[in-house]
Design a protein around this motif. Structure first.
Motif, short mmCIF file in Angstrom:
data_model
loop_
_atom_site.label_atom_id
_atom_site.label_comp_id
_atom_site.label_asym_id
_atom_site.label_seq_id
_atom_site.Cartn_x
_atom_site.Cartn_y
_atom_site.Cartn_z
N TYR A 527 21.89 59.52 44.84
CA TYR A 527 20.68 58.72 45.06
C TYR A 527 19.63 59.58 45.73
O TYR A 527 19.89 60.71 46.17
N SER A 528 18.41 59.06 45.80
CA SER A 528 17.30 59.73 46.49
C SER A 528 16.73 58.78 47.53
O SER A 528 16.85 57.54 47.40
N VAL A 529 16.11 59.33 48.55
CA VAL A 529 15.51 58.53 49.62
C VAL A 529 14.04 58.31 49.30
O VAL A 529 13.30 59.26 49.03
N ARG A 530 13.61 57.07 49.32
CA ARG A 530 12.21 56.72 49.09
C ARG A 530 11.75 55.77 50.20
O ARG A 530 12.56 55.18 50.91
N LYS A 531 10.45 55.63 50.32
CA LYS A 531 9.88 54.77 51.36
C LYS A 531 9.25 53.54 50.72
O LYS A 531 8.70 53.60 49.62
N VAL A 532 9.32 52.42 51.44
CA VAL A 532 8.62 51.20 51.05
C VAL A 532 7.90 50.67 52.28
O VAL A 532 8.21 51.03 53.41
N ILE A 533 6.93 49.82 52.03
CA ILE A 533 6.17 49.21 53.12
C ILE A 533 6.91 47.99 53.65
O ILE A 533 7.36 47.13 52.89
N LEU A 534 7.04 47.94 54.98
CA LEU A 534 7.68 46.80 55.65
C LEU A 534 6.61 46.06 56.43
O LEU A 534 6.03 46.59 57.38
N ASP A 535 6.30 44.82 56.01
CA ASP A 535 5.33 43.96 56.69
C ASP A 535 6.09 42.91 57.49
O ASP A 535 6.86 42.13 56.91
N LEU A 536 5.85 42.88 58.80
CA LEU A 536 6.51 41.89 59.66
C LEU A 536 5.54 40.77 59.98
O LEU A 536 4.31 40.93 59.92
N ASP A 537 6.10 39.60 60.34
CA ASP A 537 5.26 38.42 60.55
C ASP A 537 4.43 38.49 61.83
O ASP A 537 3.58 37.62 62.06
N ASP A 538 4.63 39.50 62.70
CA ASP A 538 3.77 39.64 63.87
C ASP A 538 2.57 40.54 63.57
O ASP A 538 1.77 40.82 64.46
N GLY A 539 2.45 40.98 62.33
CA GLY A 539 1.35 41.86 61.94
C GLY A 539 1.72 43.33 61.93
O GLY A 539 0.89 44.17 61.54
N SER A 540 2.93 43.66 62.34
CA SER A 540 3.36 45.06 62.35
C SER A 540 3.57 45.54 60.91
O SER A 540 4.01 44.79 60.04
N VAL A 541 3.25 46.82 60.69
CA VAL A 541 3.43 47.44 59.38
C VAL A 541 4.17 48.76 59.59
O VAL A 541 3.85 49.52 60.50
N ALA A 542 5.16 49.01 58.73
CA ALA A 542 5.97 50.22 58.90
C ALA A 542 6.48 50.69 57.56
O ALA A 542 6.33 50.01 56.53
#
Length: 585
Positions: A527-542
């Motif tokens: 497999y390969s490592v990829r990134k996705v956007i994580l949006d949390l309900d407090d407004g945090s983005v990671a």
């Protein structure tokens, strides 16, 4: 290529200035350089950064509570912690003479100014990112992919602790009693102090910042009190100090020629100025951070330097050289005791206690932002734990982790040797990464020039980062030179290179972990490592790093933009906005 009409204006975000609102993300791509432009609400300009960096949080879930005075006092409160009350004896032991010790305080100031200049230019490139050094390493060294975020995350989570300040806080608290504490009594009070600070910082962000402001002013007032009482000593006002100028006669007598001791003294000096870049850790909580931090960072360290120098003059005027050499971490208490008597000294000890408490508070505020930013990079497991600001609107994951690691490092080392060993232990990885990031400054300049990106608000004279690199290289080399008194004649009482070896081992362990996680396991698992956007309900983005089977890699890449956003879920991206840049934005 994105034109000006891709940007509209939104006004009134706290101080009346407007900020850009991008209708589309701007991608600037040339060869293997891939940058994305995103706008944060704390600045007027777009932040351009490597696409593998943690995404810009348009609206910071931690708020924008850091104004000019708070930025100033975040630095003041972290610089003036335990160092000026504790390390003068260590510095005098290392330098051997009063004259060289005073010169070292000037040298430490100059090195700190250089560090601030480097940090300020780096922040000017990424003004909507908090976390300071976390961001700069990520952006300066995008290859090997994720290596420096992983390595620095390992060092930051494990080695960024506050146990040394906890020990000094406990030492001064025990000075209020009439007996010397046992080893576990000292550790118990240190843990209690660290716990109180952690509870304060995690419970309410605004209150913690206001507390830093109050304690910062108290710190400045304390140093002014010592300074003016020192002037009175030199003027002969205290008859119990018969020879106030004795330490200044033949002030270079006894100057050390031991390279190990001299380098240790420089480490202690830099520790005493540590925290001068604390406000950079909260850059995304500051409106117009470059203008604000430029004034407050340089101003804070300059004010503190003047007071540090005058406080040392006061110590040397009131206390014999031999007394300072034996004072360990309680120089200030001995000073108060000499001038005002034992009872008054016991009462005045409250000021070093408040100073240590304020230092731990401001340190925890800044460090928790660093850990949160590491969590936003996606290189730590369970990213939500590190990134979320729930339930109190504070980065609880980073605060808890820092408290836990600090408590562990209070419990493990012997209390008597812990202070100097912990300082030395933190020095080696810190100097290593500061050297790297300063070299990285030149790499970032080159990257941005190649992409034709706009000039930043601040640019350091080239000689400044060059000087800072030389200072850090010195601190990387000198600890390996054995002391003249023997290999066990260290500041912490055992093998002189133990702290450097342990610090270096953390760097090597981080490298081994990276190779295992990013190279070996994906090859074994196909497999390969990829990134996705994580949006949390407090407004945090990671970012969140995920495993993508190699058989599905092409289709997965086709459905995600270079920054990790899902094209299926977002209409922000089309061919018009995937910019292949040859000239300028």
């Amino acid at each position: 290529m994105a034109q000006k009409d891709d940007i509209s204006e939104k006004s009134d975000i706290g101080d009346g200035h407007t900020v850009p609102v991008l209708e589309k993300r701007q991608f600037v791509i040339k060869g293997d350089l891939q940058f994305v432009g995103e706008a944060g609400h704390n600045v007027k300009d777009v932040t351009y950064q490597n696409v593998d960096g943690a995404p810009v949080e348009v609206t910071n879930p931690l708020g924008y509570n850091v104004g000019t005075w708070t930025a100033f006092l975040l630095n003041v409160s972290m610089i003036i912690g335990t160092g000026i009350f504790s390390t003068p004896s260590t510095i005098l032991k290392g330098t051997g003479s009063v004259g060289l010790a005073l010169i070292y305080w000037v040298l430490g100031y100059i090195i700190t100014l250089a560090e601030i200049s480097v940090f300020l230019e780096l922040t000017s490139y990424f003004p909507s990112r908090s976390g300071g050094l976390v961001v700069y390493l990520e952006q300066a060294f995008p290859k090997p992919k994720y290596f420096f975020p992983v390595a620095f995350a390992f060092q930051t989570v494990i080695l960024k602790f506050m146990s040394s300040n906890g020990f000094v806080l406990a030492s001064y608290i025990w000075r209020l009693s009439d007996r010397a504490p046992k080893d576990w009594e000292l550790k118990g009070v240190a843990i209690a102090g660290l716990t109180v600070v952690a509870l304060v910082v995690v419970s309410n962000n605004r209150f913690a910042l206001q507390l830093v402001n109050v304690l910062g002013w108290i710190k400045l007032a304390t140093l002014l009190f010592i300074t003016f009482s020192g002037f009175a000593v030199l003027g002969g006002a205290f008859k119990n100090v018969p020879h106030p100028k004795a330490n200044f006669e033949n002030s270079f007598e006894g100057t050390s020629s031991d390279a190990y001791l001299i380098s240790n003294a420089l480490v202690s000096i830099i520790f005493s100025y540590g925290g001068s870049t604390n406000s950079f850790n909260v850059a995304n909580e500051v409106q117009n951070p470059i203008r604000t931090i430029k004034r407050t960072a340089f101003g804070a360290v300059s004010v503190v330097f003047v007071l540090y120098f005058l406080v040392n003059i006061a110590y040397f005027a009131a206390l014999p050289k031999a007394t300072i050499l034996k004072s360990n971490q309680i120089t200030a208490t001995l000073y108060f005791q000499t001038l005002f008597g034992p009872k008054a000294a016991k009462g005045l000890t409250i000021f070093p206690i408040l100073s240590a408490f304020g230092n731990i508070t401001s340190s925890l505020i800044g460090h928790s932002r660093m850990i949160r930013e590491i969590g936003r990079q996606g290189v730590l497991p369970w990213p939500k734990f590190w990134v979320t600001t729930k339930p109190f609107g504070t980065p609880a994951g980073g605060i808890f982790t820092t408290w836990l690691v600090s408590v562990i490092f209070v419990l493990i080392p012997p209390a008597g040797n812990a202070f100097n060993f912990v300082i030395a232990l933190q020095n080696y990885p810190s100097s290593f990464y500061l050297t790297l990031v300063t070299i990285g400054l030149f790499l970032i300049r080159r990257q941005r020039k190649k992409l034709g990106l706009p000039r930043s608000q601040f640019r350091a004279w080239t000689v400044v980062p060059a000087f800072f690199v030389l200072a850090k290289v010195f601190l990387l080399i000198m600890p390996w030179i054995p002391p003249k008194a023997g290999i066990n004649a260290s500041a912490f009482g055992f093998f002189y290179a133990a702290s450097s070896l342990v610090g270096l081992s953390f760097i090597l362990i981080a490298f081994a972990y990276y190779v295992l996680w990013i190279k070996i396991l994906p090859r074994i698992g196909n497999y390969s490592v990829r990134k996705v956007i994580l949006d949390l309900d407090d407004g945090s983005v990671a970012h969140k790093l995920v495993r993508v089977p190699n058989a599905e890699l092409d289709s997965w890449d086709a459905m995600h933009d270079p920054a990790g956003h899902s094209i299926a879920e977002s209409q922000d991206l089309d061919a018009e906005y995937r910019i292949v840049q040859e000239n300028k934005v």
